[in-house]
Design an enzyme around this catalytic site. Structure first.
Site, PDB file in Angstrom:
ATOM      1  CG  HIS A 136     -94.744 -51.469 -12.162  1.00 22.65           C
ATOM      2  ND1 HIS A 136     -93.307 -51.410 -11.731  1.00 22.65           N
ATOM      3  CD2 HIS A 136     -94.796 -52.640 -12.812  1.00 22.65           C
ATOM      4  CE1 HIS A 136     -92.634 -52.245 -12.395  1.00 22.65           C
ATOM      5  NE2 HIS A 136     -93.370 -53.029 -13.202  1.00 22.65           N
TER       6      HIS A 136
ATOM      7  N   GLY B 222     -89.221 -11.767 -19.678  1.00 22.11           N
ATOM      8  CA  GLY B 222     -87.966 -11.542 -18.891  1.00 22.11           C
ATOM      9  C   GLY B 222     -86.976 -12.685 -19.416  1.00 22.11           C
TER      10      GLY B 222
END
Ligand code: NAI
Length: 450
Positions: free
Chosen positions: A435, A41
């Site tokens: 972190h 597509g």
């Protein structure tokens, strides 16, 4: 004429169609997939994939040329578009082969040709007629061409044509400051092409939160891109584009022009009138199960005009198969994330503050600049970003997360999962984010709500 009964006939081999075909085979259905062009597509052949190859190349170039703040001095950085095009073609070929292989292994019958529905709810293609208990229409969309004088001139491209450029233009004028307009403005601007964006509305990317859109515009403006908002295009000329802002008529020189003013659903020639499937200019009408008004006829992806995103199309394909298989399923359009792959990226999911207020939902919002985040600051110099969260003032449910900055596309799925599972603000505050990551800013923003 031959008549072959199928459990499911899929029309269109894009992210809605080929995923539906594969899933249906996994459920043991007999499946026919009809595609007129290449499998994959718009997404694979003329959209998401080739444009991302281009945008990433432009980002690499930009980072190489602007590495000085980080101590990276690269002299004579140049851009070879033929090499980029070879890379792009290679990626597309590989993915196309992948989809063909999946269809073969799954034993999906694939027919190449233009399909249309008949009055007795069969599917005609290349002189054959096929019968299916279910038909899934997933024929996608095409660039819309607005009636702008001069649109037929040389060098005026749509979002398909711009992917096939074999030279770097000396200047680019982009009509439409939406998703496609901003992505290509970023491509051209990042590689040093003077670029002008002409947007009719007061702000670019109208579906995005206004603070996010403004930040994007300001960041892109640093990359050889000039934005004219509230601007009406008058004429495209051989070497310029004329437009009006208020009472003032302005002109900008152009080499190429990209027309990026939206897309239209591919509904023509499908026999929808004969089969009495309801549609209008926006696309085929469906409910949240992707069912049309005709029992056994389903539609999904861009052809419905509901949401023009490949991942939404795939989800719609899956929802159709689940419903056919007797597993009740619905698309929650509010929790489908959207990304603009500019540099910086925009990633958003759920309700904007404006949309929530329009629906009368009482909201609390929180905002944080990306520069409050250690990882972002370490990896970016002189760049800005923003996170905005929208929550329900009463229940504390997370309703929307909107981001601009860095590669925020990679963290939006987390926010989408939180909204989909109806997580509350207090629960997000209890989560521990790794972190240093930019994603920590989503949690941090929860502490700024008011
Ligand atoms: P869009 O609807 O995002 O933007 C079109 C823009 O053109 C709007 O801002 C509109 O106000 C403006 N406009 C319309 N007529 C105009 C005119 N005559 N003069 C000046 N401005 C005008 O449509 P776009 O960018 O063409 O993209 C089509 C669809 O494809 C979008 O819905 C988008 O979400 C989808 N898409 C998604 C991508 C992604 O997920 N990253 C990438 C590319 C497309």
């Amino acid at each position: 004429m031959s008549t072959k009964p199928y459990d499911l006939i899929v029309i269109g081999g894009g992210p809605a169609g080929y995923i539906a075909a594969e899933r249906a085979r996994q459920d043991g259905m007999k499946v026919l997939l009809i595609e007129n062009k290449d499998l994959g597509g718009v997404c694979l052949n003329e959209g998401c994939i080739p444009s991302k190859a281009m945008l990433n190349a432009a980002k690499i170039y930009y980072q190489a040329a602007h590495g000085a703040p980080f101590g990276v001095i690269a002299n004579d950085v140049s851009f070879d578009i033929s090499k980029l095009n070879a890379h792009k073609t290679g990626v597309k070929d590989m993915l196309r082969k992948g989809i063909s292989g999946i269809m073969k292994r799954a034993k999906v019958d694939v027919v190449n040709g233009l399909a249309s529905l008949t009055a007795d709810r069969r599917v005609a293609v290349k002189g054959d007629t096929y019968e299916g208990a279910n038909i899934f229409i997933a024929t996608g969309s095409s660039p819309a061409a607005p009636p702008i004088p001069g649109i037929e001139l040389d060098g005026v491209l749509d979002s398909t044509g711009v992917l096939n450029l074999d030279r770097i233009p000396s200047s680019a004028v982009i009509i439409g400051g939406g998703v496609i307009g901003c992505e290509f403005a970023c491509f051209f601007g990042s590689i040093g092409v003077p670029t002008t964006v002409i947007e009719m509305l007061p702000e670019i990317c109208p579906v995005v939160d206004a603070d996010i859109a403004k930040t994007l515009r300001m960041e892109l403006s640093k990359k050889n891109i000039t934005f004219h908002t509230g601007a009406a295009v008058k004429t495209i000329k051989e070497s310029s584009v004329e437009f009006a802002v208020g009472d003032e008529t302005m002109s900008v020189d152009r080499d190429i022009v990209l027309v990026a003013t939206g897309r239209r659903s591919n509904v023509n020639g499908l026999g929808l009138e004969d089969a009495r499937v309801e549609f209008d200019r926006g696309g085929i009408k469906i409910d949240d199960r992707c069912a049309t008004n005709v029992p056994g006829v389903w539609a999904g992806g861009d052809v419905t005009g509901k949401v023009w995103l490949a991942h939404a199309a795939s989800r719609m394909g899956e929802v159709v198969v689940n419903n056919i298989a007797g597993r009740d399923d619905r698309v929650r359009f509010d929790t489908i994330a959207g990304v603009i792959y500019t540099n910086p990226e925009v990633a958003t999911v759920g309700l904007t503050e404006a949309a929530a207020k329009e629906r009368g939902i009482p909201v609390k919002t929180g905002k944080m600049p990306m520069t409050a985040n250690g990882r972002f600051l370490a990896e970016h110099s002189g760049e800005r970003g923003l996170v905005k969260v929208v929550t329900h003032a009463g229940t504390g449910a997370l309703l929307g997360v909107h981001m601009v900055g860095g590669a925020c596309s990679e963290m939006i799925y987390g926010a989408a999962a939180m909204i989909e599972t109806e997580v509350r603000v207090n629960e997000i505050k209890d989560l521990v984010f790794p972190h240093p990551t930019t994603s920590e800013i989503i949690r941090d923003t929860m502490f700024t709500l008011n």
